[in-house]
Design an enzyme around this catalytic site. Structure first.
Site, mmCIF file in Angstrom:
data_model
loop_
_atom_site.group_PDB
_atom_site.id
_atom_site.type_symbol
_atom_site.label_atom_id
_atom_site.label_comp_id
_atom_site.label_asym_id
_atom_site.label_seq_id
_atom_site.Cartn_x
_atom_site.Cartn_y
_atom_site.Cartn_z
ATOM 1 N N ARG A 146 7.950 -19.232 -10.128
ATOM 2 C CA ARG A 146 9.023 -20.120 -10.726
ATOM 3 C C ARG A 146 10.408 -19.026 -11.008
ATOM 4 O O ARG A 146 11.508 -18.798 -10.728
ATOM 5 C CB ARG A 146 8.903 -18.612 -12.339
ATOM 6 C CG ARG A 146 7.560 -19.739 -13.765
ATOM 7 C CD ARG A 146 6.231 -19.608 -13.841
ATOM 8 N NE ARG A 146 5.623 -19.468 -13.294
ATOM 9 C CZ ARG A 146 4.982 -20.061 -13.150
ATOM 10 N NH1 ARG A 146 4.897 -21.335 -13.221
ATOM 11 N NH2 ARG A 146 3.611 -19.417 -11.714
ATOM 12 N N THR A 147 9.130 -17.262 -10.268
ATOM 13 C CA THR A 147 10.933 -16.309 -10.104
ATOM 14 C C THR A 147 11.123 -16.273 -9.179
ATOM 15 O O THR A 147 12.844 -16.676 -9.529
ATOM 16 C CB THR A 147 10.048 -14.972 -9.728
ATOM 17 O OG1 THR A 147 8.520 -14.993 -10.631
ATOM 18 C CG2 THR A 147 11.033 -13.654 -9.364
ATOM 19 N N ARG A 185 10.906 -10.379 -3.194
ATOM 20 C CA ARG A 185 9.191 -10.090 -3.436
ATOM 21 C C ARG A 185 8.342 -9.993 -2.461
ATOM 22 O O ARG A 185 8.555 -10.386 -0.750
ATOM 23 C CB ARG A 185 8.197 -11.271 -3.809
ATOM 24 C CG ARG A 185 7.262 -11.827 -4.559
ATOM 25 C CD ARG A 185 6.768 -12.473 -4.719
ATOM 26 N NE ARG A 185 6.779 -12.239 -6.670
ATOM 27 C CZ ARG A 185 6.651 -13.084 -7.647
ATOM 28 N NH1 ARG A 185 6.322 -13.972 -7.200
ATOM 29 N NH2 ARG A 185 6.933 -13.266 -8.473
ATOM 30 N N HIS A 205 7.277 -5.574 -12.150
ATOM 31 C CA HIS A 205 7.988 -7.494 -11.536
ATOM 32 C C HIS A 205 8.482 -6.345 -12.543
ATOM 33 O O HIS A 205 9.020 -7.693 -13.919
ATOM 34 C CB HIS A 205 6.976 -8.168 -12.397
ATOM 35 C CG HIS A 205 7.548 -9.570 -11.751
ATOM 36 N ND1 HIS A 205 8.029 -9.545 -12.496
ATOM 37 C CD2 HIS A 205 6.968 -10.597 -11.578
ATOM 38 C CE1 HIS A 205 9.172 -10.993 -11.412
ATOM 39 N NE2 HIS A 205 7.724 -11.675 -11.171
ATOM 40 N N LYS A 222 8.178 -10.346 15.274
ATOM 41 C CA LYS A 222 8.658 -9.073 17.076
ATOM 42 C C LYS A 222 9.156 -7.974 16.714
ATOM 43 O O LYS A 222 9.706 -7.269 17.529
ATOM 44 C CB LYS A 222 10.628 -9.967 17.453
ATOM 45 C CG LYS A 222 10.320 -11.369 17.496
ATOM 46 C CD LYS A 222 12.032 -11.521 17.612
ATOM 47 C CE LYS A 222 11.674 -13.269 17.866
ATOM 48 N NZ LYS A 222 13.117 -13.281 18.001
HETATM 49 C C1 NCD Z 1 3.368 -13.362 -11.646
HETATM 50 C C2 NCD Z 1 2.878 -12.496 -10.803
HETATM 51 O O1 NCD Z 1 3.856 -12.939 -9.562
HETATM 52 O O2 NCD Z 1 3.471 -11.591 -10.895
HETATM 53 N N1 NCD Z 1 4.131 -14.395 -12.019
HETATM 54 C C3 NCD Z 1 5.550 -14.441 -11.927
HETATM 55 O O3 NCD Z 1 6.359 -14.278 -11.601
HETATM 56 N N2 NCD Z 1 6.102 -15.392 -12.829
HETATM 57 C C4 NCD Z 1 1.939 -13.587 -12.542
HETATM 58 C C5 NCD Z 1 1.584 -13.220 -11.591
HETATM 59 O O4 NCD Z 1 0.768 -13.462 -10.666
HETATM 60 O O5 NCD Z 1 -0.284 -13.379 -12.278
#
Ligand code: NCD
Length: 327
Positions: free
Chosen positions: A63-64, A113, A141, A92
């Site tokens: 999703r993100t 991320r 997040h 490397k």
């Molecule tokens: C979450 C995450 O990756 O922190 N998912 C998200 O980004 N929608 C929640 C999770 O992984 O539990």
């Protein structure tokens, strides 16, 4: 007011939910609402033409990443995606300062991320372009927190005075960590934390919530799901964060989760509020039974996902200083 709010976003890295003010969030949400007509295809938008989003996901995401990329494209921008560390020069021996300086040359803004807590903030120190955290380890997040609060705002017509019941592995959930910081910006919110003691919110975050909310946020700790959801306006479910547990802990967590499964029957029996909403950042494991999906208040497979696109569109515009066209 408008100027101070704009400064809160313009050219800034977005790394923690603690960096926002209530005024800033309201401005972001107002802009997010204006994104609806673009997101549903009624108006075409080219405001981010010739702008490139760097979409750097060094940990799993559905999703993100897709939501951020769609949001940027909807505004007329382009996206370059890089999701596999094994094909980067990090293998490397390239270090964090060099990596981020180099990445800055390929985009106007980046969404990052990383599996390690604190790693996105560390990288941002060396980036010449704004970095938006898409989650760092078991840290935070922030954009998920923003879209969650926006979802409460839209579905409940306000956030002041609501009770949010967060259920599950609150210890290691970065989405809950950001959510509580944002809820503290509103008046009279109660956050009920439902988890066994081993999975409760870390003290570090309880402290941060208290500081950030200046005492406005009430935090309740409850072990039973039935008691925890009784007064909820919004239920916020979390999957077990198994990637942060060793093998023994994983088995224990599965056992603990047996008590935490939300079912349609429990909602009907235990929730006193008529219009309780159910949210989840997803992915879901088994903590919400499928029979909840068809309740009108179940928003995790519908509005919550769409809201993520709107909030990220608005955030890109504010950080890149392009919001004037929509105000
Ligand atoms: C979450 C995450 O990756 O922190 N998912 C998200 O980004 N929608 C929640 C999770 O992984 O539990």
């Amino acid at each position: 007011m408008a100027d101070s709010c704009r400064d809160e976003f313009r050219g800034q890295h977005i790394l923690s939910a603690s960096q926002f003010t209530r005024g800033g969030i309201e401005r972001l949400f107002a802009l997010a609402r204006r994104m609806k007509r673009i997101a549903n295809g009624e108006i075409e938008c080219t405001v981010l033409q010739k702008q490139m989003l760097g979409s750097f996901f060094w940990q799993e995401s559905t999703r993100t990443r897709l939501s951020s990329e769609r949001a940027f494209r909807m505004l007329g921008g382009e996206v370059c995606t890089f999701t596999d560390m094994r094909f980067s020069s990090v293998v490397k021996g390239e270090d964090i300062p060099d990596t981020y300086q180099v990445l800055s040359h390929f985009c106007e803004i980046m969404v990052v991320r990383h599996p390690e807590t604190g790693a996105v903030a560390e990288g941002a120190k060396f980036s010449r372009k704004p970095v938006i955290s898409a989650g760092d380890g078991k840290g935070e997040h922030p954009t998920q927190g923003l879209l969650d609060v926006f979802t409460f705002q839209e579905a409940l017509h306000g956030v002041d005075g609501i009770t949010v019941t967060a259920v599950g592995d609150l210890r290691d959930s970065r989405t809950v960590h950001s959510l509580g910081l944002l809820l503290g910006l509103y008046d009279g919110v109660t956050l009920t934390c439902v988890a066994p003691p081993e999975l409760q919110l870390p003290n570090e975050f309880v402290r941060k919530y208290r500081e950030n909310s200046k005492g406005r946020l009430t935090i309740r700790t409850v072990e039973s799901l039935e008691d925890g959801i009784a007064d909820a306006d919004a239920i916020y479910m979390i999957r077990p964060q198994q990637e942060h547990k060793d093998e023994d802990q994983q088995a224990l967590v599965v056992e603990m989760y047996r008590q935490l499964c939300l079912t349609r029957d429990k909602i009907k029996r235990c929730c006193r509020k008529q219009h309780v909403i159910v949210t989840h950042p997803l992915p879901r494991n088994r903590e919400i039974s499928r029979d909840v999906d068809s309740l009108s208040g179940a928003l995790y497979l519908t509005d919550q996902i769409d809201n993520g696109i709107l909030v990220r569109m608005a955030l890109f515009l504010l950080v890149l200083g392009k919001e004037e066209k929509f105000v």
